[in-house]
Enzyme design. Structure first.
Site, PDB file in Angstrom:
ATOM      1  N   LYS A   1      -7.830  -8.555 -14.801  1.00  0.00           N
ATOM      2  CA  LYS A   1      -8.645  -8.799 -13.614  1.00  0.00           C
ATOM      3  C   LYS A   1      -9.605  -7.619 -13.402  1.00  0.00           C
ATOM      4  O   LYS A   1      -9.174  -6.460 -13.463  1.00  0.00           O
ATOM      5  CB  LYS A   1      -7.727  -8.926 -12.384  1.00  0.00           C
ATOM      6  CG  LYS A   1      -8.502  -9.034 -11.060  1.00  0.00           C
ATOM      7  CD  LYS A   1      -7.602  -8.849  -9.851  1.00  0.00           C
ATOM      8  CE  LYS A   1      -8.255  -7.955  -8.835  1.00  0.00           C
ATOM      9  NZ  LYS A   1      -8.548  -8.421  -7.553  1.00  0.00           N
TER      10      LYS A   1
ATOM     11  N   LYS B   1       0.831  -1.206   0.000  1.00  0.00           N
ATOM     12  CA  LYS B   1       0.000   0.000   0.000  1.00  0.00           C
ATOM     13  C   LYS B   1       0.865   1.255   0.000  1.00  0.00           C
ATOM     14  O   LYS B   1       0.549   2.236  -0.670  1.00  0.00           O
ATOM     15  CB  LYS B   1      -0.950  -0.006   1.202  1.00  0.00           C
ATOM     16  CG  LYS B   1      -2.100  -0.978   1.019  1.00  0.00           C
ATOM     17  CD  LYS B   1      -3.031  -0.968   2.204  1.00  0.00           C
ATOM     18  CE  LYS B   1      -4.148  -1.970   2.019  1.00  0.00           C
ATOM     19  NZ  LYS B   1      -4.930  -2.162   3.251  1.00  0.00           N
TER      20      LYS B   1
ATOM     21  N   LYS C   1     -11.769  -2.313  -9.174  1.00  0.00           N
ATOM     22  CA  LYS C   1     -12.075  -0.881  -9.068  1.00  0.00           C
ATOM     23  C   LYS C   1     -10.901  -0.041  -9.558  1.00  0.00           C
ATOM     24  O   LYS C   1     -11.074   0.953 -10.229  1.00  0.00           O
ATOM     25  CB  LYS C   1     -12.296  -0.484  -7.602  1.00  0.00           C
ATOM     26  CG  LYS C   1     -13.587  -0.911  -7.009  1.00  0.00           C
ATOM     27  CD  LYS C   1     -13.751  -0.287  -5.642  1.00  0.00           C
ATOM     28  CE  LYS C   1     -12.885  -0.884  -4.564  1.00  0.00           C
ATOM     29  NZ  LYS C   1     -13.149  -2.241  -4.151  1.00  0.00           N
TER      30      LYS C   1
HETATM   31  P1  ADP Z   1     -10.951  -4.428  -6.034  1.00  0.00           P
HETATM   32  O1  ADP Z   1      -9.833  -5.163  -6.716  1.00  0.00           O
HETATM   33  O2  ADP Z   1     -12.058  -4.100  -6.960  1.00  0.00           O
HETATM   34  O3  ADP Z   1     -10.464  -3.228  -5.244  1.00  0.00           O
HETATM   35  P2  ADP Z   1     -11.138  -5.656  -3.444  1.00  0.00           P
HETATM   36  O4  ADP Z   1      -9.661  -5.760  -3.354  1.00  0.00           O
HETATM   37  O5  ADP Z   1     -11.853  -4.657  -2.599  1.00  0.00           O
HETATM   38  O6  ADP Z   1     -11.555  -5.431  -4.973  1.00  0.00           O
HETATM   39  O7  ADP Z   1     -11.728  -7.102  -3.206  1.00  0.00           O
HETATM   40  C1  ADP Z   1     -12.832  -7.421  -2.410  1.00  0.00           C
HETATM   41  C2  ADP Z   1     -13.071  -8.919  -2.547  1.00  0.00           C
HETATM   42  O8  ADP Z   1     -13.465  -9.262  -3.898  1.00  0.00           O
HETATM   43  C3  ADP Z   1     -11.817  -9.749  -2.273  1.00  0.00           C
HETATM   44  O9  ADP Z   1     -12.176 -10.885  -1.522  1.00  0.00           O
HETATM   45  C4  ADP Z   1     -11.317 -10.157  -3.636  1.00  0.00           C
HETATM   46  O10 ADP Z   1     -10.645 -11.407  -3.589  1.00  0.00           O
HETATM   47  C5  ADP Z   1     -12.600 -10.238  -4.457  1.00  0.00           C
HETATM   48  N1  ADP Z   1     -12.335  -9.859  -5.877  1.00  0.00           N
HETATM   49  C6  ADP Z   1     -12.004  -8.630  -6.314  1.00  0.00           C
HETATM   50  N2  ADP Z   1     -11.862  -8.604  -7.665  1.00  0.00           N
HETATM   51  C7  ADP Z   1     -12.105  -9.866  -8.098  1.00  0.00           C
HETATM   52  C8  ADP Z   1     -12.113 -10.491  -9.402  1.00  0.00           C
HETATM   53  N3  ADP Z   1     -11.871  -9.810 -10.515  1.00  0.00           N
HETATM   54  N4  ADP Z   1     -12.387 -11.815  -9.462  1.00  0.00           N
HETATM   55  C9  ADP Z   1     -12.658 -12.526  -8.337  1.00  0.00           C
HETATM   56  N5  ADP Z   1     -12.674 -12.000  -7.081  1.00  0.00           N
HETATM   57  C10 ADP Z   1     -12.402 -10.674  -6.953  1.00  0.00           C
END
Ligand code: ADP
Ligand code: TRP
Length: 325
Positions: free
Chosen positions: A194, A115, A197
């Site tokens: 992938k 981070k 956000k």
């Molecule tokens: P982002 O990558 O959108 O910021 P987060 O890191 O907040 O998402 O992830 C929240 C949850 O969603 C986690 O448990 C993560 O493993 C799951 N997750 C996020 N993106 C994906 C994806 N593209 N495919 C599968 N699981 C995902």
């Protein structure tokens, strides 16, 4: 004994950090809903954790309300949900844990370094993030903590802290286990990377029909013409069909491999299936959102249940460490 006393305790937190997308849903949130009957489930919105990255107060409130609405709309029972900030004992316990572990130990946490590398300010809060997370987990006597792979180390830190506390003050804490969410493989975004956000490539879980169409039609594919054979394994549209087009999947696969479908038609089918999937979720969310100002009342039972657990546990912790109130 009541039913709930026999069940293992499942606990997980979600940072209120933005709009949920279908990747979050299929990769994580859907599991919480699936597991909520099998375990005694405690799912909370980690708004104290979010303070390590969100400094706009209005934004934090909005994200927190949205996170509650989102999780109710996908079918989590209201009595399962609570806000981290409704349990002030968690921050109290984090302080006690802070006195147990060392700076060199915490310095090994990978998420902190990542981070900071990404540009977040290296605050003490960000550094201490895993300790607050340990308090979340241990105060509730969680058995099982479903998290993504990136959070596994934090659950291990919670286990270490529990062991250290138990050695020093007596067996008070249960040793939790991480439950790594089955990689439903990674859900791809509209650019094929992938879905995330941070990449601006998402299909939000509560999208309008119009947005669904716009987003799906803009998915990047190769340039093969309608009658050319196509590889379902590498195509992003097909990867999303796997989630939304279960019934047509084998037929679509054959049409891909025989060169009997163009990407345009494949996308059009996907648009319709995503719309069908999202419409009831969106309606449910809109219904719940009508009462947004009273959303905290909706999760009253969840809050009280969590508070009761936390208060009882903290009483024992204070006695064990010698804090008088
Ligand atoms: P982002 O990558 O959108 O910021 P987060 O890191 O907040 O998402 O992830 C929240 C949850 O969603 C986690 O448990 C993560 O493993 C799951 N997750 C996020 N993106 C994906 C994806 N593209 N495919 C599968 N699981 C995902
Ligand atoms: N750190 C977790 C994440 O970013 C959220 C979280 C906070 C959590 N406290 C927790 C997850 C306790 C599981 C248990 O995804």
């Amino acid at each position: 004994m009541t039913d709930s006393e026999n069940k293992k305790i499942l606990l997980s937190g979600i940072q209120p950090s933005g709009t949920l997308h279908v990747g979050n849903y299929f990769g994580a949130m859907r599991r919480f809903v699936e597991l909520q009957e099998e375990f005694e489930s405690l799912i909370f919105i980690a708004n104290y954790h979010a303070l390590t990255s969100v400094s706009d107060s209005d934004m934090l409130i909005k994200n927190t309300q949205d996170a509650i609405l989102d999780h109710l709309a996908i079918g989590l029972k209201p009595e399962t949900l609570f806000l981290q900030s409704d349990i002030p004992e968690v921050t109290e316990l984090a302080w006690i844990f802070n006195t147990l572990i060392t700076v060199p130990y915490l310095s090994r946490a990978v998420a902190y370094k990542e981070k900071v590398d990404k540009g977040l300010e290296a605050t003490v809060g960000l550094f201490d993030y895993p300790v607050l997370m340990a308090a979340d987990i241990l105060i509730m006597d969680a058995d099982i903590v479903p998290v993504g792979q990136d959070q596994k180390q934090h659950v291990e830190i919670a286990r270490d802290i529990a062991e250290k506390f138990n050695n020093r003050y007596g067996e008070l804490f249960n040793i939790p286990k991480a439950h790594i969410l089955r990689e439903v493989s990674t859900v791809p975004g509209i650019d094929g990377q992938k879905m995330s956000k941070s990449y601006g490539n998402t299909i939000p879980l509560f999208s309008t029909d119009e947005d669904i169409k716009k987003l799906v039609m803009s998915i990047i594919t190769d340039s093969k013409g309608e009658s050319e054979t196509k590889d379902p394994e590498t195509d992003t549209v097909f990867a999303l069909h796997r989630l939304f087009s279960e019934e047509q999947l084998s037929e679509l696969k054959i049409r891909y491999e025989k060169g009997q479908i163009g990407y345009k038609e494949s996308k059009e089918i996907l648009v319709e299936n995503i719309k069908t999937f999202i419409a009831p979720l969106r309606d449910k969310r809109e219904n719940i959102a009508k009462d947004k100002d009273n959303i905290l009342d909706v999760i009253k039972v969840g809050r009280e249940r969590a508070q009761e657990r936390a208060r009882a546990k903290m009483k024992k912790v204070r006695e064990a460490v010698g804090i008088m109130l």
